[in-house]
Design a protein around this motif. Structure first.
Motif, PDB file in Angstrom:
ATOM      1  N   ASN A  90       0.812  -1.218   0.000  1.00  0.00           N
ATOM      2  CA  ASN A  90       0.000   0.000   0.000  1.00  0.00           C
ATOM      3  C   ASN A  90       0.847   1.270   0.000  1.00  0.00           C
ATOM      4  O   ASN A  90       0.414   2.293  -0.523  1.00  0.00           O
ATOM      5  N   LYS A  91       2.026   1.212   0.566  1.00  0.00           N
ATOM      6  CA  LYS A  91       2.909   2.380   0.649  1.00  0.00           C
ATOM      7  C   LYS A  91       3.260   2.937  -0.732  1.00  0.00           C
ATOM      8  O   LYS A  91       3.431   4.138  -0.905  1.00  0.00           O
ATOM      9  N   PHE A  92       3.337   2.067  -1.735  1.00  0.00           N
ATOM     10  CA  PHE A  92       3.810   2.463  -3.061  1.00  0.00           C
ATOM     11  C   PHE A  92       2.708   2.546  -4.118  1.00  0.00           C
ATOM     12  O   PHE A  92       2.986   2.864  -5.270  1.00  0.00           O
ATOM     13  N   LEU A  93       1.453   2.249  -3.759  1.00  0.00           N
ATOM     14  CA  LEU A  93       0.372   2.130  -4.744  1.00  0.00           C
ATOM     15  C   LEU A  93      -0.212   3.448  -5.229  1.00  0.00           C
ATOM     16  O   LEU A  93      -0.930   3.466  -6.221  1.00  0.00           O
ATOM     17  N   ASP A  94       0.033   4.547  -4.548  1.00  0.00           N
ATOM     18  CA  ASP A  94      -0.510   5.827  -4.994  1.00  0.00           C
ATOM     19  C   ASP A  94       0.520   6.575  -5.832  1.00  0.00           C
ATOM     20  O   ASP A  94       1.731   6.497  -5.586  1.00  0.00           O
ATOM     21  N   GLU A  95       0.015   7.315  -6.821  1.00  0.00           N
ATOM     22  CA  GLU A  95       0.893   8.063  -7.712  1.00  0.00           C
ATOM     23  C   GLU A  95       1.729   9.066  -6.920  1.00  0.00           C
ATOM     24  O   GLU A  95       1.204   9.779  -6.054  1.00  0.00           O
ATOM     25  N   HIS A  96       3.023   9.096  -7.255  1.00  0.00           N
ATOM     26  CA  HIS A  96       3.949   9.999  -6.579  1.00  0.00           C
ATOM     27  C   HIS A  96       5.097  10.365  -7.511  1.00  0.00           C
ATOM     28  O   HIS A  96       5.224   9.812  -8.603  1.00  0.00           O
ATOM     29  N   ILE A  97       5.910  11.306  -7.059  1.00  0.00           N
ATOM     30  CA  ILE A  97       7.121  11.699  -7.774  1.00  0.00           C
ATOM     31  C   ILE A  97       8.270  11.728  -6.774  1.00  0.00           C
ATOM     32  O   ILE A  97       8.051  11.691  -5.553  1.00  0.00           O
TER      33      ILE A  97
END
Length: 186
Positions: A90-97
């Motif tokens: 879950n830590k990496f599943l949302d869009e980020h930069i």
């Protein structure tokens, strides 16, 4: 098998364009500024310690550090029996930069990097021998699946390691997840 699925960001339910050809995958990603390479496999035991892995790929890591100014390299490994696997996923599943390139070399296993590039989302299922470098500022997310099994070498210019700025966009929830894309790779 390494697989690239290209989705329309405005119509993510439409069938993606899919390729399994690593040469074509490299060309398509490189044309978007994303470094993709296949490195030769080193003969390592399945339970190799991080130090063994870093030593086995010492020359490749040194080359990347020299070319791109990376300061540190480490090894991250996750297996299906990890009790915190859902939290890690879950830590990496949302869009980020990121403010630096995100570099991963897959020593074993697999995971999917989703790269939001303009009107398209490139879902790159990376596997053993794949190196991917997501340029700083590129909107992306990572899905390791519900039963993660991978080992990666990570390189950083920031000694603090992985630092993300989340975009707040919901696009990652509208694209097929790891378990849905597994059927595309068969």
């Amino acid at each position: 098998m390494t697989t690239l699925s290209i989705f329309d960001a405005h119509n993510p339910k439409a069938a993606p364009t899919v390729t399994h050809d690593s040469g074509e995958i490299g060309e398509l990603l490189n044309s978007k500024g994303v470094r993709f390479e296949r490195w030769p496999t080193q003969n390592l035991p399945a339970d190799a310690a991080p130090e063994q892995i870093l030593e086995a790929y010492r020359s490749e890591i040194a080359k990347l550090k020299s070319e791109s100014g990376f300061q540190t390299a480490d090894v991250v490994s996750l297996n299906p029996d990890n009790p915190q696997k859902e939290a890690f996923r879950n830590k990496f599943l949302d869009e980020h930069i990121h403010s630096e390139d995100e570099v991963r070399f897959f020593v074993r296993g697999l995971g999917i990097f989703y790269l939001h590039l303009g009107d398209q989302v490139f879902a790159v299922q990376c596997q053993e021998n794949d190196l991917i470098s997501v340029p700083q500022g590129t909107r992306h997310w990572f899905d390791m699946g519900p039963e993660p099994e991978f080992t990666c070498i990570r390189l950083f210019t920031n000694p603090e390691g992985w630092v993300a700025d989340f975009t707040g966009e919901d696009i990652s929830s509208r694209l097929p997840r790891f378990e849905e894309l597994e059927g595309v790779t068969a």
